[in-house]
Design a protein around this motif. Structure first.
Motif, PDB file in Angstrom:
ATOM      1  N   SER A   1       0.826  -1.211   0.000  1.00  0.00           N
ATOM      2  CA  SER A   1       0.000   0.000   0.000  1.00  0.00           C
ATOM      3  C   SER A   1       0.858   1.258   0.000  1.00  0.00           C
ATOM      4  N   MET A   2       1.904   1.252   0.798  1.00  0.00           N
ATOM      5  CA  MET A   2       2.798   2.407   0.827  1.00  0.00           C
ATOM      6  C   MET A   2       3.534   2.575  -0.495  1.00  0.00           C
TER       7      MET A   2
ATOM      8  N   ALA B   1       1.840   6.676  -6.856  1.00  0.00           N
ATOM      9  CA  ALA B   1       0.801   7.639  -7.246  1.00  0.00           C
ATOM     10  C   ALA B   1       1.259   9.081  -7.021  1.00  0.00           C
ATOM     11  N   ASP B   2       1.962   9.312  -5.931  1.00  0.00           N
ATOM     12  CA  ASP B   2       2.454  10.673  -5.663  1.00  0.00           C
ATOM     13  C   ASP B   2       3.483  11.095  -6.697  1.00  0.00           C
TER      14      ASP B   2
ATOM     15  N   ARG C   1       2.334   1.702  -3.468  1.00  0.00           N
ATOM     16  CA  ARG C   1       1.373   2.285  -4.428  1.00  0.00           C
ATOM     17  C   ARG C   1       1.145   3.765  -4.153  1.00  0.00           C
ATOM     18  N   GLN C   2       1.110   4.143  -2.886  1.00  0.00           N
ATOM     19  CA  GLN C   2       0.941   5.558  -2.554  1.00  0.00           C
ATOM     20  C   GLN C   2       2.118   6.385  -3.057  1.00  0.00           C
TER      21      GLN C   2
END
Length: 325
Positions: free
Chosen positions: A175-176, A182-183, A178-179
């Motif tokens: 999850s981190m 995305a950023d 992917r975050q």
């Protein structure tokens, strides 16, 4: 008589030597000696060097005064934002009062280890995941304060506490990741959009400059042709003016303008028996060759005018052989 005195002296010397050997102690530079006489603590702490005790009466305990590095086992807990993590740390401490370290607590190393584990679990429950990952200095100071308060009464001073590693579940790691992706993609798109905006402003400025100076467009065209021809290829790209192609749109209209539309029978016409009516004579349309030649000449003239306006020089068309008809 002399022999007996000599034997007594030798025996006394041997007894003194044995007593001295049993009473002599050596305290190293990084140690301090604590003496218990009949179980009672003596006031003085023996300093480094040679010292003497009463054999069979005194007990000397040596306490290491060096800084001790103690790893704290990994503790699993849930953060304040409900994330399960495993955190391990390391504690640096030293004994500042040897007598207190022996009297106040049974095993000061074990006591410091247990206090460090308890404090670490408490810090995990009070902190967020972002604090554990990025704000470790503040957490280290909090751990040091939590350990130093009870350790002062044990004659132990906490020198430093460091969080070594924070282990996350695999799902949280994905999850981190992917975050972060995305950023970074968001920032890349913003940079690309900013570049497009700046490029559009420069292109608009260049278009206004070329509109004020038409010769600049010709120079730019020549530069493009030279850039294409410099690559040693057999293909030459030349732009075609839009005015040169407009006559193609007018040519089909000129061909179909002179053709009459076919007659349409009325839907409610009565049926009449007898011979079929003779259709009226339809005038023959002009020959296709003549209409096409006229459209070609008109479009050709417009194209030549457009080329002459762009290039600034007149171009004489090559003579075209007429058909034999």
């Amino acid at each position: 008589m002399m022999q007996e005195i000599l034997m007594a002296a030798v025996g006394a010397g041997a007894a003194v030597a044995v007593y001295a050997g049993a009473a002599a102690r050596v305290v190293k530079q990084y140690e301090r000696g604590v003496v218990f006489r009949f179980g009672r603590l003596l006031d003085g702490v023996r300093q480094p060097g040679f010292t003497m005790i009463v054999p069979g009466v005194d007990r000397l305990h040596k306490v290491n005064m060096q800084i001790v590095t103690m790893p704290v086992p990994a503790q699993e807990g849930i953060t304040r934002d409900n994330v399960t993590v495993r955190v391990d740390a390391v504690v640096y401490f030293k004994v500042v009062d040897a007598a207190e370290a022996l009297v106040r607590v049974e095993d000061y190393k074990f006591a410091v280890s247990q206090m460090a584990q308890t404090s670490l679990r408490s810090i995990i429950g009070k902190s967020d995941l972002d604090d554990l990952l990025s704000n470790r200095e503040k957490l280290n100071q909090g751990l040091e304060l939590m350990l130093d308060s009870p350790a002062i009464g044990w004659g132990v001073q906490i020198d430093r506490v460091e969080i070594k590693d924070v282990s996350l579940p695999e799902t949280m790691k994905r999850s981190m990741a992917r975050q972060a992706e995305a950023d970074r993609e968001r920032r890349a798109r913003l940079i690309n959009a900013d570049a497009e905006l700046q490029a559009s402003k420069k292109l608009a400025e260049a278009a206004r400059q070329m509109a004020d100076t038409p010769s600049a467009l010709q120079l730019r065209l020549l530069q493009t042709v030279m850039a294409v021809a410099a690559e040693k290829n057999s293909t030459l790209v030349l732009p075609i003016p839009v005015e040169l192609l407009r006559f193609l749109e007018r040519a089909p209209l000129s061909e179909t303008a002179g053709r009459p539309s076919p007659p349409v029978a009325a839907p409610d016409a009565p049926l009449v028996s007898g011979p079929p009516p003779v259709p009226p004579e339809i005038p023959e349309p002009p020959s296709a060759g003549a209409s096409r030649s006229d459209a070609y000449l008109v479009g050709r003239g417009d194209a030549m005018d457009a080329i002459e306006d762009l290039t600034g020089a007149s171009v004489d068309p090559a003579p075209r052989e007429e058909d034999g008809s």
